[in-house]
Write an enzyme that holds these catalytic residues in place. Structure first.
Site, PDB file in Angstrom:
ATOM      1  N   LYS A  76       3.070   7.753   1.743  1.00  0.00           N
ATOM      2  CA  LYS A  76       2.295   8.467   0.365  1.00  0.00           C
ATOM      3  C   LYS A  76       1.280   7.554  -0.164  1.00  0.00           C
ATOM      4  CE  LYS A  76       4.843   9.699  -2.838  1.00  0.00           C
ATOM      5  NZ  LYS A  76       5.881   9.668  -3.323  1.00  0.00           N
ATOM      6  N   THR A  78       0.191   5.132   0.816  1.00  0.00           N
ATOM      7  CA  THR A  78      -1.499   4.217   1.964  1.00  0.00           C
ATOM      8  C   THR A  78      -2.205   5.425   1.644  1.00  0.00           C
ATOM      9  OG1 THR A  78      -0.247   4.650   3.085  1.00  0.00           O
ATOM     10  CG2 THR A  78      -0.087   2.530   3.080  1.00  0.00           C
ATOM     11  N   ARG A  99       1.326   5.291 -10.050  1.00  0.00           N
ATOM     12  CA  ARG A  99       2.597   4.680 -10.871  1.00  0.00           C
ATOM     13  C   ARG A  99       1.882   3.811 -10.891  1.00  0.00           C
ATOM     14  NH1 ARG A  99       7.170   7.975  -9.100  1.00  0.00           N
ATOM     15  NH2 ARG A  99       6.607   7.861  -7.541  1.00  0.00           N
ATOM     16  N   LYS A 110      13.493  -2.823  -1.773  1.00  0.00           N
ATOM     17  CA  LYS A 110      12.000  -1.910  -1.496  1.00  0.00           C
ATOM     18  C   LYS A 110      11.083  -2.577  -1.438  1.00  0.00           C
ATOM     19  CE  LYS A 110       9.755   2.402  -4.022  1.00  0.00           C
ATOM     20  NZ  LYS A 110       8.659   1.377  -4.476  1.00  0.00           N
ATOM     21  N   ALA A 278      10.733   9.608 -10.444  1.00  0.00           N
ATOM     22  CA  ALA A 278      10.705  10.837 -10.115  1.00  0.00           C
ATOM     23  C   ALA A 278      12.156  11.535  -9.842  1.00  0.00           C
ATOM     24  CB  ALA A 278       9.631  10.381  -8.318  1.00  0.00           C
ATOM     25  N   PHE A 306       8.253  10.767  -4.559  1.00  0.00           N
ATOM     26  CA  PHE A 306       9.226  11.045  -3.746  1.00  0.00           C
ATOM     27  C   PHE A 306       8.703  12.407  -2.782  1.00  0.00           C
ATOM     28  CE2 PHE A 306      12.604   8.949  -6.487  1.00  0.00           C
ATOM     29  CZ  PHE A 306      13.203   7.873  -5.828  1.00  0.00           C
ATOM     30  N   PHE A 387       1.465   6.460  13.638  1.00  0.00           N
ATOM     31  CA  PHE A 387       1.712   5.203  14.521  1.00  0.00           C
ATOM     32  C   PHE A 387       1.575   5.515  15.229  1.00  0.00           C
ATOM     33  CE2 PHE A 387       4.584   5.443  10.803  1.00  0.00           C
ATOM     34  CZ  PHE A 387       5.225   4.013  10.373  1.00  0.00           C
ATOM     35  N   TRP A 415      -4.333   3.260   7.201  1.00  0.00           N
ATOM     36  CA  TRP A 415      -3.033   1.455   7.492  1.00  0.00           C
ATOM     37  C   TRP A 415      -3.473   1.115   8.732  1.00  0.00           C
ATOM     38  CZ3 TRP A 415      -0.314  -1.192  10.712  1.00  0.00           C
ATOM     39  CH2 TRP A 415       1.279  -1.953  10.642  1.00  0.00           C
TER      40      TRP A 415
END
Lengths: 562, 562
Positions: A76, A78, A99, A110, A278, A306, A387, A415
């Site tokens: 999200k 990226t 954020r 993470k 979130a 999220f 991907f 990406w």
């Protein structure tokens, strides 16, 4: 391809003064934090200059949200970064609002939260570490209030605070499970009143939520003063204002409240400001930074934490409802891999073509699309983060399914390719905004009871059959209703991994019951937190935390943050 | 006269880039934090530029210390600031080095710590609040290690850490008595191992001491790795390196380790960097900033916490011993009021002339002078911070007494008049430095046993008859000696209010016994803390904390910090 931190460290950043100048901001406004970060002090402008900026029409606001998160990864942030860069590439003037990452998870499992690949905000390691100190200020303001509560009790307790009814905990900016539940004030009279307490992670603090919802310094002070820390022996709510803590807390947050300016790898200006969880909180960056961005740019891309059931719902039902902000478009991020995961494939097999699983997993995306279009009233575009293992057949399945709902799907490659990889997405977003078909709706009305609000979100957005709660929780909710807090929005804390409150239920479960386990009054943030199932508000470190690999190399360069 | 914060807010500061340029520093080195604060990144210079700066001869180092603190007030920081300003006024090139104030006491009863009157460092409110975030970084590094300890135990405890022998506590950057003694890990298996723990204030953290003694980033990492957090079930010491926490802790402190540059009201450059407690830790600003200042200025004025029995002793026996730094002169600050207090006058009567009490109280000053000249081997000058209530007869008594010891007394008025009020002091300091009579001595030798070191400081510096300890403490000291830590210096935590360990014994008590109550190994800071009597390492808030008066006014200006 090099790692995120390698890409970030090799970036040719522009001086932050240059980025500010590109937004038309005078140099006096720019409070530099090193060469590549700044806080913007709009109060340093003359009244005339302020009026000029704040009387401009707002730019267009684009909300980036996502399917329910999976271990297969969605992207999200990226996408938010890539879309901002792409809008600038196609000749629009854009900026992004994100954020601030919390340091705790950076040292846990993470890793960083500043985008990835060629769609990152930089300086990546600074943003992921102390940045400009906002979270420390928020933690300090929170804990100062905690200390003043125990001090008040110790020094004679003139307000008659009931130590067993203090709901204001303490916070830390890190993952520390041993602090979840503690006993404080041991060791005799000099160390204060013994009582049960606990620590949340700082992003779960009500001060964080208040910080992100405040319109200005005075509003911040009012809201901080309204915080209810617990109850007196007579059952009366005790506020931070009763303890005379609101002024000092405001002073501690004065500098933090100025928006932080950084840039993407492609020099798109980015505000990164505030970072409430979130789940336990509302999951959006500060209102102050979003509002300012809308005055400085034609297009503002922002995200909410999220999936669209959590972040987007709160973005709309809390942030938009309370401020009048309105998204002009909504992008929903998914990956083929994650959709296969939702269709039951193990994460290690997500790289293999599997049309059956993909079709099964699409229900998750379909439900989010339904929520956004029907319940939030927004036009949405699906962006698939590509991907190398995705196949054409798989993409066709997604496109077909979405086409049947009248929703456009775009492949995005930011990406690997930066903004150039998201130009198709940018063009589609601009087209939709110009078509102007979004008509924002809220999931519930202000006048609904708290119980009804919870039921509407659970049944409409989560696909639940109903909600449930113990007698004790029901009584608490009724008391909040009776005490005059019924008009507040609700802020639901539930797992991000499922529409249901059971994280193992992927896809789009229906017929489930959402059980409210805890209720918290946030009279400063002006919402009621409804905690479903066993939501943890203080994470723990994993067996092998990132902290054991984060290091400096022989040249003093940071390694190990990803 | 206006209040400190009024004077500070009315100051016409120069841009910090200008202050840096006045030190001959290239702009690239200056990492601005707003317009008036900066961190200096010397690593951004070329090797040739670094060599040029660090091969210069050192400037002259002046240590400002004081009599034993009293409620009547002394003014060590104002003297440091005033002397720096005055040296520049008389044509020398001077800068100052101070510790960073801790926010806890700012919100408690102490108020700010950035000088006072017309001898202040600015921006005063920023320096007293988050400043550049160093203390938050130190607290985070400390608490990350704490969390990794409990996580290691929770995740299988491969190192066999004995939970009942973990001596590494947690820290907070505020006064919070309820956290002194706590039980953590309650609530069942998911919340980790239940055990006793406690919080110190961040300035008492060993990480703070390490930060201030480290010569560079690699030295910092080595020292952090050496921290002993407790013992295994087999009695083996467990280090931060064993837990693989040293790399991440270093990364957290990387930016913090760059010296902070600000200015005085008269634009004298000031490094404010690091701030260990002067009781539980060694009470001096960072070695890195002192060393750099000596390369950038002809004269560097610095201070050490509390009276000359604590701050100056540790400055010499720890900081100088470990780094080779040598003060060229020593200024000892006193006030007529405080001397009368030491002579037994109540603080409310200190404004009345009282030659008898003054003569009685002079013993405190005499003992400090004796320590400085005989035990530390430094030439010293007494600086009397003038109050309007001081009389000529009183000043004459002090001068006469000091003359009999061969020590010069100077009246200083920098509080009311800025640098101009300290020119006499500046001239006297320069004269003494040029006479070059100081020959630094240590109070004890590296090869003395830990017990003997403690005994030497207590008997020579505190005037004690002897030291004492329980059997348990003696065994701990013997174990440290046996374990190979006997060559470390000691860092004594005792009350600042008296030469004795009883704070009510003003003047210059003799014949007392100093009792060691606790011993702490600081293998990273490389000293052994000896805690005497009931030293508190986490302060509490007073009945009426400053926090209740600190506020923003209608214009958003900070009020109530003094």
């Amino acid at each position: 391809m090099p790692s995120d931190i390698e890409i970030a460290q090799q970036a040719q950043m522009k001086k932050i003064t240059e980025i500010a100048a590109s937004l038309g901001l005078p140099a006096d406004v720019v409070e530099q934090y090193g060469h590549y970060k700044a806080k913007l002090d709009m109060a340093s402008l003359s009244t005339a200059q302020q009026n000029e900026i704040f009387s401009r029409p707002d730019g267009k606001l684009i909300l980036v949200t996502a399917i329910s998160p999976t271990p297969a990864g969605e992207g999200k942030t990226t996408t938010t970064v890539g879309l901002g860069d792409a809008l600038n590439r196609i000749g629009k003037q854009a900026m992004i609002c994100l954020r601030e990452p919390c340091m705790g998870p950076v040292f846990g499992s993470k890793g960083g939260a500043a985008g990835g690949g060629y769609a990152q905000v930089v300086p990546m390691e600074d943003i992921n570490l102390h940045f400009t100190g906002d979270f420390s200020a928020i933690a300090f303001a929170h804990n100062l209030l905690s200390s003043m509560i125990d001090n008040h009790i110790h020094q004679g307790n003139a307000l008659g605070i009931d130590p067993s009814q203090v709901s204001w905990k303490r916070v830390m900016e890190l993952n520390d499970r041993a602090l979840r539940q503690v006993v404080i004030g041991l060791g005799g009279k000099a160390n204060g009143q013994t009582r049960e307490d606990g620590f949340d992670i700082v992003v779960a603090s009500e001060v964080m939520a208040i910080f992100c919802l405040a319109e200005n310094l005075n509003d911040l002070k009012q809201r901080l003063g309204n915080i209810v820390i617990g109850y007196s022996f007579e059952g009366q709510p005790i506020t931070a204002r009763d303890l005379k803590a609101d002024g000092a807390m405001t002073v501690l947050l004065k500098n933090a409240l100025k928006p932080n300016l950084v840039q993407t790898l492609e020099h798109t200006p980015a505000f990164i400001h505030g970072g409430p969880f979130a789940n336990i909180a509302h999951g959006c960056n500060s209102v102050i930074s979003t509002r300012l961005a809308l005055k400085l740019a034609e297009y503002v891309v922002t995200e909410a934490g999220f999936g669209a059931d959590l972040g987007a719902e709160k973005f709309i039902d809390i942030k938009c409802r309370k401020t009048g902000l309105r998204p002009d478009a909504c992008v929903i991020v998914a990956t083929i891999r994650a959709l296969k995961y939702h269709g039951g494939v193990d994460v290690k097999d997500c790289s293999q073509e599997n049309l059956v699983a993909l079709k099964a997993g699409l229900v998750n995306l379909e439900k989010h699309v339904e929520n956004i279009t029907q319940h939030y009233g927004l036009h949405c575009i699906v962006s698939i983060n590509q991907f190398t293992t995705d196949t054409e057949a798989e993409f066709a399945v997604v496109s077909e399914c979405m086409a049947s709902l009248g929703v456009k799907v775009v492949l995005a490659e930011h990406w690997a390719s930066g903004g150039a990889g998201a130009e198709r997405l940018a063009n589609e977003v601009v087209k939709q905004i110009e078509a102007n078909t979004s008509k924002l709706k809220y999931v519930y009305d202000d006048t609904d009871t708290l119980w009804e609000k919870m039921r509407k979100v659970a049944t409409k957005i989560y696909g639940a059959a109903d909600i449930a709660a113990s007698r004790k929780i029901k009584t608490q909710i009724e008391k909040l209703q009776a005490d005059g807090y019924g008009h507040y929005p609700i802020c639901i804390a539930k797992t991000q991994s499922s529409f249901a409150s059971d994280p193992t239920l992927s896809g789009a479960p229906t017929g489930h019951i959402v059980t409210i386990q805890q209720v918290r009054l946030c009279a400063g943030a002006e919402f009621i937190v409804m905690i479903c199932d066993d939501m943890v508000t203080m994470p723990g470190l994993p067996k092998d935390p990132c902290a054991t690999r984060i290091d400096i190399d022989a040249d003093g360069k940071v390694v190990g943050i990803f």
